[in-house]
Scaffold this active site. Structure first.
Site, PDB file in Angstrom:
ATOM      1  N   GLU A 197       0.873  -1.180   0.000  1.00  0.00           N
ATOM      2  CA  GLU A 197       0.000   0.000   0.000  1.00  0.00           C
ATOM      3  C   GLU A 197       0.911   1.232   0.000  1.00  0.00           C
ATOM      4  OE1 GLU A 197      -2.260   0.467   3.631  1.00  0.00           O
ATOM      5  OE2 GLU A 197      -3.721   1.831   2.735  1.00  0.00           O
ATOM      6  N   ASP A 275     -12.378  -0.905   2.451  1.00  0.00           N
ATOM      7  CA  ASP A 275     -11.322  -0.691   3.445  1.00  0.00           C
ATOM      8  C   ASP A 275     -11.868  -0.083   4.751  1.00  0.00           C
ATOM      9  OD1 ASP A 275      -8.744  -0.914   4.393  1.00  0.00           O
ATOM     10  OD2 ASP A 275      -7.891   0.680   3.160  1.00  0.00           O
ATOM     11  N   ASP A 276     -12.046   1.231   4.761  1.00  0.00           N
ATOM     12  CA  ASP A 276     -12.569   1.935   5.937  1.00  0.00           C
ATOM     13  C   ASP A 276     -13.625   2.932   5.470  1.00  0.00           C
ATOM     14  OD1 ASP A 276     -10.497   1.044   8.091  1.00  0.00           O
ATOM     15  OD2 ASP A 276      -9.298   1.649   6.362  1.00  0.00           O
TER      16      ASP A 276
HETATM   17  N1  HPA Z   1      -3.822   0.072   5.842  1.00  0.00           N
HETATM   18  C1  HPA Z   1      -3.222  -0.318   6.962  1.00  0.00           C
HETATM   19  N2  HPA Z   1      -3.851  -0.425   8.113  1.00  0.00           N
HETATM   20  C2  HPA Z   1      -5.145  -0.171   8.151  1.00  0.00           C
HETATM   21  C3  HPA Z   1      -5.830   0.231   7.025  1.00  0.00           C
HETATM   22  C4  HPA Z   1      -5.122   0.345   5.803  1.00  0.00           C
HETATM   23  O1  HPA Z   1      -5.652   0.687   4.727  1.00  0.00           O
HETATM   24  N3  HPA Z   1      -7.099   0.425   7.407  1.00  0.00           N
HETATM   25  C5  HPA Z   1      -7.188   0.118   8.713  1.00  0.00           C
HETATM   26  N4  HPA Z   1      -5.989  -0.233   9.178  1.00  0.00           N
HETATM   27 ZN    ZN Z   2      -7.034  -2.179   4.976  1.00  0.00          ZN
END
Ligand code: HPA
Ligand code: ZN
Length: 335
Positions: A197, A275-276
């Site tokens: 990421e 994701d969030d």
């Molecule tokens: N990346 C890493 N940690 C996380 C993420 C993410 O996108 N979302 C919640 N914790």
């Molecule tokens: Zn994530």
């Protein structure tokens, strides 16, 4: 196209339950638990959601999760997410939870998992949504700390399908968790991890070679390395891509430069996820809608993404067959 996206049956494979915490619910739970949060209103919380990078986001995300104390809080959080799944034609979801975010504050592991699990059971009864849990280790903490979490999880082993690795990626490579992943696999958990990421392609290599992961969360930076792309294709490892998250955390400058379509063209199995969603401006359907527009994806592309979401899920073969045949019927009717 929007109608097609909203109605197509799909699975969500990359979702942090703590990241579904909508400001209104956060405010209500903070109030009933008598916890002070540094925001005077829901609007102020929303205004704080501007991020330059992963760490900016994580600081706010952990702060928000700090109001969760009781089993009912975790139930309400998870049931609220599952209600949104029902509205979006999500048939199956794989929910990540971060036990350490809560056990560090003195909330017992059992409280967290019982609340989440009860919500999942109720959603299955109410809407027929299937779900499973991914216990994620926080990579900014030590491997020893992850081992403590693994131990705490064992009485609830039957409720957990997989382990994941999340939080601050740079400086916390997968190799840091080599032993705890090995021990987790020995306990029957399927290994997964966030990789590539913000971290470079070598973090993805480590996640594959050292942690032996079965699916890559994000994986954007696999595009840096042709050999890695070939390996991912050859090993048939799927990527759980999160377009709006990538945009919000500036992993990509904007959605029109997102590599999702390129990944598909290279033969990588890609899925679309939120994701969030409370922090990044959209649930799963919004992720599909915005990436479709940005990259001019066809109905066939959307169908492929939805198909991957079932095929690369950790659901049983029987369930996969049911969902895939429903998807097939939907696609033929809505071509
Ligand atoms: N990346 C890493 N940690 C996380 C993420 C993410 O996108 N979302 C919640 N914790
Ligand atoms: Zn994530």
């Amino acid at each position: 196209m929007e109608k097609f996206i909203k109605e197509i049956p799909k699975a969500e494979l990359h979702l942090h339950i703590e990241g579904t915490f909508e400001p209104k619910l956060m405010f209500d739970i903070a109030k009933r638990n008598g916890i002070e949060i540094p925001f005077a209103s829901v609007e102020e919380i929303e205004k704080a959601y501007q991020f330059d990078c992963l760490q900016d986001f994580l600081d706010i995300y952990y702060q928000g999760a700090g109001v969760l104390l009781h089993e009912q809080d975790f139930y309400d959080l998870c049931f609220s997410y599952l209600t949104k799944c029902a509205e979006q034609n999500i048939r199956h979801t794989e929910i990540m939870f971060d036990p350490q975010t809560h056990t560090e504050r003195g909330v017992p592991f059992s409280v967290v998992i019982k609340g989440i699990h009860r919500a999942c059971e109720d959603a299955e009864k109410k809407w027929g949504i299937s779900s499973l849990l991914i216990m994620s280790y926080l990579r900014h903490l030590s491997e020893e700390d992850a081992f403590t979490t693994l131990k705490q999880s064992l009485p609830f082993k039957e409720l957990i399908t997989a382990v994941g690795l999340d939080s601050s990626e740079k400086g916390n490579p997968p190799s840091k968790f080599k032993n705890v992943f090995k021990a987790s696999v020995n306990e029957g958990y399927i290994p997964l991890a966030h990789a590539g990421e913000e971290g470079d392609a070598d973090y993805i290599w480590e996640a594959l070679d050292i942690l032996k992961i079965k699916r890559i969360d994000h994986g954007n930076n696999s595009m840096q390395d042709e050999n890695l792309i070939a390996t991912i294709v050859e090993k048939d490892i799927a990527l759980t891509v999160c377009p709006l998250s990538n945009q919000a955390l500036q992993v990509v400058p904007n959605l029109s430069t997102h590599p999702l379509k390129k990944m598909m063209d290279l033969g990588i199995k890609v899925t679309v996820n939120s994701d969030d969603p409370a922090y990044f401006g959209g649930q799963v359907n919004q992720n599909y809608i915005e990436i479709q527009k940005a990259l001019d994806l066809t109905k066939k592309d959307i169908y492929e993404l939805a198909k991957n979401s079932f095929e690369y899920s950790l659901a049983s073969d029987d369930l996969k067959e049911i969902y895939l045949s429903e998807l097939e019927r939907f696609y033929l009717k809505n071509l």
